[in-house]
Design a protein around this motif. Structure first.
Motif, PDB file in Angstrom:
ATOM      1  N   TRP A 162       0.957  -1.082   0.059  1.00  0.00           N
ATOM      2  CA  TRP A 162      -0.180  -0.008  -0.415  1.00  0.00           C
ATOM      3  C   TRP A 162       1.163   1.630  -0.208  1.00  0.00           C
ATOM      4  CZ3 TRP A 162      -4.303   1.954  -1.037  1.00  0.00           C
ATOM      5  CH2 TRP A 162      -4.635   3.397  -0.507  1.00  0.00           C
ATOM      6  N   TRP A 163       1.764   1.426   1.094  1.00  0.00           N
ATOM      7  CA  TRP A 163       2.577   2.696   0.970  1.00  0.00           C
ATOM      8  C   TRP A 163       3.698   2.813  -0.385  1.00  0.00           C
ATOM      9  CZ3 TRP A 163       0.842   5.765   4.041  1.00  0.00           C
ATOM     10  CH2 TRP A 163       0.102   5.266   5.207  1.00  0.00           C
ATOM     11  N   SER A 164       3.814   1.465  -0.058  1.00  0.00           N
ATOM     12  CA  SER A 164       4.463   1.853  -2.028  1.00  0.00           C
ATOM     13  C   SER A 164       3.592   1.931  -2.932  1.00  0.00           C
ATOM     14  CB  SER A 164       5.824   0.047  -2.421  1.00  0.00           C
ATOM     15  OG  SER A 164       6.443  -0.765  -1.043  1.00  0.00           O
ATOM     16  N   GLY A 165       3.142   1.228  -3.393  1.00  0.00           N
ATOM     17  CA  GLY A 165       1.671   2.237  -4.683  1.00  0.00           C
ATOM     18  C   GLY A 165       1.418   3.798  -4.385  1.00  0.00           C
ATOM     19  N   LEU A 166       1.202   4.213  -2.958  1.00  0.00           N
ATOM     20  CA  LEU A 166       0.923   5.303  -2.813  1.00  0.00           C
ATOM     21  C   LEU A 166       2.231   6.372  -3.609  1.00  0.00           C
ATOM     22  CD1 LEU A 166      -1.046   5.769   0.874  1.00  0.00           C
ATOM     23  CD2 LEU A 166      -2.287   6.102  -1.702  1.00  0.00           C
ATOM     24  N   CYS A 167       3.397   5.556  -3.087  1.00  0.00           N
ATOM     25  CA  CYS A 167       4.965   5.967  -3.108  1.00  0.00           C
ATOM     26  C   CYS A 167       5.127   6.746  -4.736  1.00  0.00           C
ATOM     27  CB  CYS A 167       5.831   5.692  -2.373  1.00  0.00           C
ATOM     28  SG  CYS A 167       7.849   6.576  -3.036  1.00  0.00           S
ATOM     29  N   PHE A 168       4.542   5.384  -5.347  1.00  0.00           N
ATOM     30  CA  PHE A 168       5.138   5.740  -6.967  1.00  0.00           C
ATOM     31  C   PHE A 168       3.639   6.314  -7.774  1.00  0.00           C
ATOM     32  CE2 PHE A 168       7.907   2.176  -6.394  1.00  0.00           C
ATOM     33  CZ  PHE A 168       8.511   3.171  -7.416  1.00  0.00           C
ATOM     34  N   CYS A 169       2.204   6.392  -6.602  1.00  0.00           N
ATOM     35  CA  CYS A 169       1.438   7.259  -7.175  1.00  0.00           C
ATOM     36  C   CYS A 169       1.490   8.594  -7.385  1.00  0.00           C
ATOM     37  CB  CYS A 169       0.010   7.028  -6.354  1.00  0.00           C
ATOM     38  SG  CYS A 169      -0.762   5.813  -6.406  1.00  0.00           S
ATOM     39  N   GLY A 170       2.601   9.026  -6.279  1.00  0.00           N
ATOM     40  CA  GLY A 170       3.474  10.431  -5.918  1.00  0.00           C
ATOM     41  C   GLY A 170       4.513  10.680  -7.231  1.00  0.00           C
ATOM     42  N   LEU A 171       4.956   9.727  -7.012  1.00  0.00           N
ATOM     43  CA  LEU A 171       5.912   9.848  -8.267  1.00  0.00           C
ATOM     44  C   LEU A 171       5.748  10.149  -9.437  1.00  0.00           C
ATOM     45  CD1 LEU A 171       8.815   7.089  -6.859  1.00  0.00           C
ATOM     46  CD2 LEU A 171       8.331   9.185  -6.823  1.00  0.00           C
ATOM     47  N   LEU A 180       7.125  17.533 -14.218  1.00  0.00           N
ATOM     48  CA  LEU A 180       8.064  17.350 -14.880  1.00  0.00           C
ATOM     49  C   LEU A 180       7.150  17.643 -16.605  1.00  0.00           C
ATOM     50  CD1 LEU A 180      10.800  17.594 -15.522  1.00  0.00           C
ATOM     51  CD2 LEU A 180      10.787  15.036 -15.618  1.00  0.00           C
ATOM     52  N   VAL A 181       6.791  17.682 -16.874  1.00  0.00           N
ATOM     53  CA  VAL A 181       6.356  17.232 -18.325  1.00  0.00           C
ATOM     54  C   VAL A 181       5.264  18.571 -18.384  1.00  0.00           C
ATOM     55  CG1 VAL A 181       4.926  16.051 -20.059  1.00  0.00           C
ATOM     56  CG2 VAL A 181       5.992  14.890 -19.034  1.00  0.00           C
ATOM     57  N   VAL A 182       4.313  18.857 -17.050  1.00  0.00           N
ATOM     58  CA  VAL A 182       3.431  20.292 -17.934  1.00  0.00           C
ATOM     59  C   VAL A 182       5.328  21.165 -17.706  1.00  0.00           C
ATOM     60  CG1 VAL A 182       2.264  21.870 -16.033  1.00  0.00           C
ATOM     61  CG2 VAL A 182       1.958  19.351 -17.074  1.00  0.00           C
ATOM     62  N   LEU A 239       7.708  22.485  -6.648  1.00  0.00           N
ATOM     63  CA  LEU A 239       5.345  21.648  -6.930  1.00  0.00           C
ATOM     64  C   LEU A 239       6.147  20.367  -7.061  1.00  0.00           C
ATOM     65  CD1 LEU A 239       2.819  20.852  -6.200  1.00  0.00           C
ATOM     66  CD2 LEU A 239       2.509  21.708  -9.176  1.00  0.00           C
ATOM     67  N   ARG A 240       6.885  19.848  -7.886  1.00  0.00           N
ATOM     68  CA  ARG A 240       7.971  18.538  -8.416  1.00  0.00           C
ATOM     69  C   ARG A 240       8.837  18.043  -6.480  1.00  0.00           C
ATOM     70  NH1 ARG A 240      10.639  19.851 -13.210  1.00  0.00           N
ATOM     71  NH2 ARG A 240      12.770  19.942 -11.922  1.00  0.00           N
ATOM     72  N   ALA A 299       8.418  19.246  -4.362  1.00  0.00           N
ATOM     73  CA  ALA A 299       6.822  18.911  -3.193  1.00  0.00           C
ATOM     74  C   ALA A 299       6.676  17.446  -3.066  1.00  0.00           C
ATOM     75  CB  ALA A 299       6.288  20.128  -2.911  1.00  0.00           C
ATOM     76  N   THR A 300       6.451  17.473  -4.279  1.00  0.00           N
ATOM     77  CA  THR A 300       5.545  15.693  -4.336  1.00  0.00           C
ATOM     78  C   THR A 300       6.385  14.827  -3.628  1.00  0.00           C
ATOM     79  OG1 THR A 300       4.195  17.219  -5.807  1.00  0.00           O
ATOM     80  CG2 THR A 300       4.388  14.914  -6.250  1.00  0.00           C
ATOM     81  N   THR A 301       7.577  15.287  -4.928  1.00  0.00           N
ATOM     82  CA  THR A 301       8.808  13.716  -4.532  1.00  0.00           C
ATOM     83  C   THR A 301       8.799  14.317  -3.299  1.00  0.00           C
ATOM     84  OG1 THR A 301       9.447  14.340  -6.974  1.00  0.00           O
ATOM     85  CG2 THR A 301      10.952  13.134  -5.568  1.00  0.00           C
ATOM     86  N   LEU A 302       9.415  15.150  -1.894  1.00  0.00           N
ATOM     87  CA  LEU A 302       9.252  15.011  -1.002  1.00  0.00           C
ATOM     88  C   LEU A 302       7.976  13.878  -0.266  1.00  0.00           C
ATOM     89  CD1 LEU A 302      11.083  15.384   1.310  1.00  0.00           C
ATOM     90  CD2 LEU A 302      10.162  17.262   1.741  1.00  0.00           C
ATOM     91  N   LEU A 303       7.456  14.825  -0.580  1.00  0.00           N
ATOM     92  CA  LEU A 303       6.011  13.767   0.061  1.00  0.00           C
ATOM     93  C   LEU A 303       5.930  12.427  -0.384  1.00  0.00           C
ATOM     94  CD1 LEU A 303       3.275  14.393   1.133  1.00  0.00           C
ATOM     95  CD2 LEU A 303       2.048  14.185  -0.413  1.00  0.00           C
ATOM     96  N   SER A 304       6.091  11.740  -1.378  1.00  0.00           N
ATOM     97  CA  SER A 304       5.729  10.923  -1.907  1.00  0.00           C
ATOM     98  C   SER A 304       7.115   9.299  -1.713  1.00  0.00           C
ATOM     99  CB  SER A 304       6.139  10.576  -3.652  1.00  0.00           C
ATOM    100  OG  SER A 304       5.114  11.304  -4.653  1.00  0.00           O
TER     101      SER A 304
END
Length: 85
Positions: A33-42, A49-51, A64-65, A67-72
């Motif tokens: 579960w936690w790994s899946g959430l991490c990869f959702c954030g990544l 990054l594409v945007v 923003l990128r 912060a998203t990676t840090l949260l993940s």
């Protein structure tokens, strides 16, 4: 060429998230579960990054990128430390 690499990174993270969350649904293992959430954030970080690089190159979305990676990574670390079996 860079746009292809950015897109492939986002798709790879999405595929990992889907596979991890499907495995979690089958086994109910908390680390999945936690790994899946991490990869959702990544994956979200890769989409940002594409945007950032391709859609609106004049706007800097680096904070923003990051912060998203840090949260993940924080989600994964929390799952590893506090929710281990």
């Amino acid at each position: 060429m860079a746009s292809i690499v950015y897109g492939l990174c986002a798709l790879t993270a999405l595929a990992c998230a889907v596979l991890l969350l499907r495995a979690y649904r089958a086994t109910q293992s908390p680390i999945l579960w936690w790994s899946g959430l991490c990869f959702c954030g990544l994956m979200a970080s890769n989409v940002i990054l594409v945007v950032d690089k391709l859609v609106v190159p004049t706007v800097d979305l680096l904070p923003l990128r990051l912060a998203t990676t840090l949260l993940s990574m924080g989600l994964l670390l929390y799952g590893l430390v506090n929710r281990s079996e």
